[in-house]
Every structure is written in structure tokens, then in C-alpha cells.
Design a protein around this motif. Sequence first.
Motif, PDB file in Angstrom:
ATOM      1  N   GLU A 114       0.819  -1.211   0.000  1.00  0.00           N
ATOM      2  CA  GLU A 114       0.000   0.000   0.000  1.00  0.00           C
ATOM      3  C   GLU A 114       0.855   1.263   0.000  1.00  0.00           C
ATOM      4  OE1 GLU A 114      -2.353  -3.063   2.441  1.00  0.00           O
ATOM      5  OE2 GLU A 114      -0.289  -2.568   1.956  1.00  0.00           O
ATOM      6  N   GLY A 115       2.086   1.150   0.487  1.00  0.00           N
ATOM      7  CA  GLY A 115       2.905   2.338   0.602  1.00  0.00           C
ATOM      8  C   GLY A 115       3.708   2.684  -0.631  1.00  0.00           C
ATOM      9  N   TRP A 116       3.791   1.797  -1.615  1.00  0.00           N
ATOM     10  CA  TRP A 116       4.678   2.071  -2.741  1.00  0.00           C
ATOM     11  C   TRP A 116       4.175   1.551  -4.088  1.00  0.00           C
ATOM     12  CZ3 TRP A 116       6.285  -2.203  -5.406  1.00  0.00           C
ATOM     13  CH2 TRP A 116       6.204  -3.430  -4.732  1.00  0.00           C
ATOM     14  N   CYS A 117       3.250   0.608  -4.108  1.00  0.00           N
ATOM     15  CA  CYS A 117       2.848  -0.032  -5.354  1.00  0.00           C
ATOM     16  C   CYS A 117       1.713   0.737  -6.029  1.00  0.00           C
ATOM     17  CB  CYS A 117       2.408  -1.477  -5.088  1.00  0.00           C
ATOM     18  SG  CYS A 117       1.863  -2.346  -6.569  1.00  0.00           S
ATOM     19  N   GLY A 118       1.956   1.165  -7.275  1.00  0.00           N
ATOM     20  CA  GLY A 118       0.934   1.897  -8.013  1.00  0.00           C
ATOM     21  C   GLY A 118       0.091   1.038  -8.919  1.00  0.00           C
ATOM     22  N   GLY A 119       0.327  -0.271  -8.960  1.00  0.00           N
ATOM     23  CA  GLY A 119      -0.452  -1.159  -9.808  1.00  0.00           C
ATOM     24  C   GLY A 119       0.324  -2.426 -10.096  1.00  0.00           C
ATOM     25  N   ALA A 120      -0.328  -3.376 -10.737  1.00  0.00           N
ATOM     26  CA  ALA A 120       0.315  -4.640 -11.079  1.00  0.00           C
ATOM     27  C   ALA A 120      -0.151  -5.099 -12.455  1.00  0.00           C
ATOM     28  CB  ALA A 120       0.010  -5.706 -10.027  1.00  0.00           C
ATOM     29  N   TYR A 121       0.774  -5.677 -13.200  1.00  0.00           N
ATOM     30  CA  TYR A 121       0.499  -6.252 -14.511  1.00  0.00           C
ATOM     31  C   TYR A 121       0.961  -7.703 -14.463  1.00  0.00           C
ATOM     32  CZ  TYR A 121      -0.253  -1.508 -16.182  1.00  0.00           C
ATOM     33  OH  TYR A 121      -0.744  -0.244 -16.372  1.00  0.00           O
ATOM     34  N   ILE A 122       0.040  -8.615 -14.664  1.00  0.00           N
ATOM     35  CA  ILE A 122       0.326 -10.037 -14.512  1.00  0.00           C
ATOM     36  C   ILE A 122       0.057 -10.748 -15.832  1.00  0.00           C
ATOM     37  CG2 ILE A 122      -0.218 -12.151 -13.248  1.00  0.00           C
ATOM     38  CD1 ILE A 122      -1.435 -10.254 -11.062  1.00  0.00           C
ATOM     39  N   ALA A 123       1.043 -11.485 -16.303  1.00  0.00           N
ATOM     40  CA  ALA A 123       0.887 -12.331 -17.484  1.00  0.00           C
ATOM     41  C   ALA A 123       0.877 -13.778 -17.014  1.00  0.00           C
ATOM     42  CB  ALA A 123       2.033 -12.100 -18.466  1.00  0.00           C
TER      43      ALA A 123
END
Length: 313
Positions: free
Chosen positions: A57-66
Motif C-alpha cells: 500500500e505504501g509504494w505499489c501503483g499497480g500490477a500487470y500479470i501475465a
Amino acid sequence: MTGRRIVADVGGTRSRFGISRGPGDLSEIRVYPTAGQSSFAEALATYVIDIGAGPAEGWCGGAYIAAAGPVDQGAVQLTNAAWSISAREVSQHLGGVSVSLVNDLEAVGLLLPHLQASDLAPIGGVARAELIGSRIAVNVGTGFGAATAVRVGGTQWAIAAGEAGHMSLAPTTAEEAAVFGFGRTVEDLLSGLGIGRLYAAHARGAARGDRAADTVFAAASTDPAAARTAQMFSRLLGRITGDLVLATAAWDGAFLCGGVAKAWLDVADVGAFRAAFEDKGPMRARMSSVPTFAIIVPEPALLGLTHAAPRAG
């Protein structure tokens, strides 16, 4: 919101993670055996701990998963492993950030428009100074897959991934019929397990069918059964890659990737590969002008995800 995003390439054998701050940027790469974790959520939690990033929550702006399987309504069941992944559930684990979930070959397809000459190794045939049209990525690893990149105007591209590994594959010669018979799919033979099957058949029962592809290819210079396996694999891969080019009008080239394809390059019968690739009846002349390459840049799926645009699910 932070510009750092998690990117993940989840396969049947290995799962790869990294951090991206934008197109072409990739760092903090980690690779884990997929079977070594009970779920994707567990692997993701392990990764966050390993890179010392603290609560997402403090640093991740999103995720892209293949992921190596067909994506349906924001979820995927891996074809060659027990994991299932939900974009909504991953978002909850990461504090509600946006999560995009795509097929693993779509991720490689996203990279195709951005590849440079230094990222590629030609596989016989022709080399073009400029590639501006449709092209296809073909992966041979734990499974077999493909994705097409089609220019839709200016710098915009549309990526379409399918399940090419589950197309039917029939023998075209008496030798092929004797080795692998009928009722096969592409992935039955052009994959990690497929190499073991081909080798066992060429060894006439003197070897088990679970021998790893890199082991078989490494023995090709001293083991006649391994040499015959590599040669047949070269022909079959050329034939199927050519068929995929024809089916998708990928006239600007076929780009091979994956662990099995990489191991094959050292023993490839390039002449047999190109002959089968081009042997398409009235389309032979056109096919002779279509280049074939191996993608040699590390982690092509993760790199492709760094170029992805946000989407829901």
C-alpha cells in the motif's frame, strides 16, 4: 500515487517478478519455481518480502500479470499448473491498486513493436532493415503459445493471443507417423514434455519420456536419438511457425522465445526449420521473404508488460 508497478510472468514451471517505473524499465527481478508455492498470492507475498519493499500500500501503483492460460473475466486458471489467479483478489492483496491480467504470450506480443536488432538473433532466411507490419511471437517452453501484434494506426498496436498449443498436429511423413502417430496436439510435441516424448520414441523405448529438453539438446552431438529429436523438432517447429504466420498474416516476421526454443538454438537444423517454414505451396515465395528470429533479450514477457496500458481485469 507511486509510479512503481509490479510485473509478473507466471508460467507452469517458473514465476518471474519485477518492478517497473515505465516503458522499458525493469528491476528487482526474482524467479521462483511455480510448484514451490501454494498459490500466486503466496508467491507475490514472498516476492514483496524478498525485495524488502514493505507493505505494498505504501509504494505499489499497480500490477500487470501475465499468466500461462486463457484469461476470462479477469481470472485465469494456469494450463500446466494448479494455480488460479483473480485480478480482483490480487488487487485486494495490494491495497486496492489497479491490476491487469493478460495471457503470457500477450505480454511478449506487447514487446514486439519495441524490439531492437540487438535484442534478436536471426534464424536463417532473410533479415529486414525495417519492420513496420504485423508480426507474431511464438513461445516454446513448458507449453506452446503464440500472440500476434497488428499495427492499427500510427504507433498503436493491437495484441491478440490464442491457445495455439492445442491445435491438432498430424504427421506428414512415414517417419513422423512412426515416431508420434496420430491424435496429437502441437503442445504434445513442441514443449518441454514434448521433447522428452520425441526422444523416448527415437530411442525406441531405451529411454524414459521425461528427459528435460536442455539435456536432450545438449546430448545431440553424441547421442543419435537426441540428434534425431533435434532434427525432427526443427522441422515441426518450422512447419507450425509457418502455419501461424499464414493464419495471422504476420508477414513482418516470427519471433521465437521460451526456454525450450532457447535451448534448441544451439543445435537447431536451421535449414530444415526454414525449409518447413517456407514449404507452403503457392505461398512459398511469400514465405521465403518472411524473417524468423529468436528473442535473446532477457525476460521478454516482463519487459513487454512494462509497455502495457492500464486495463480492468
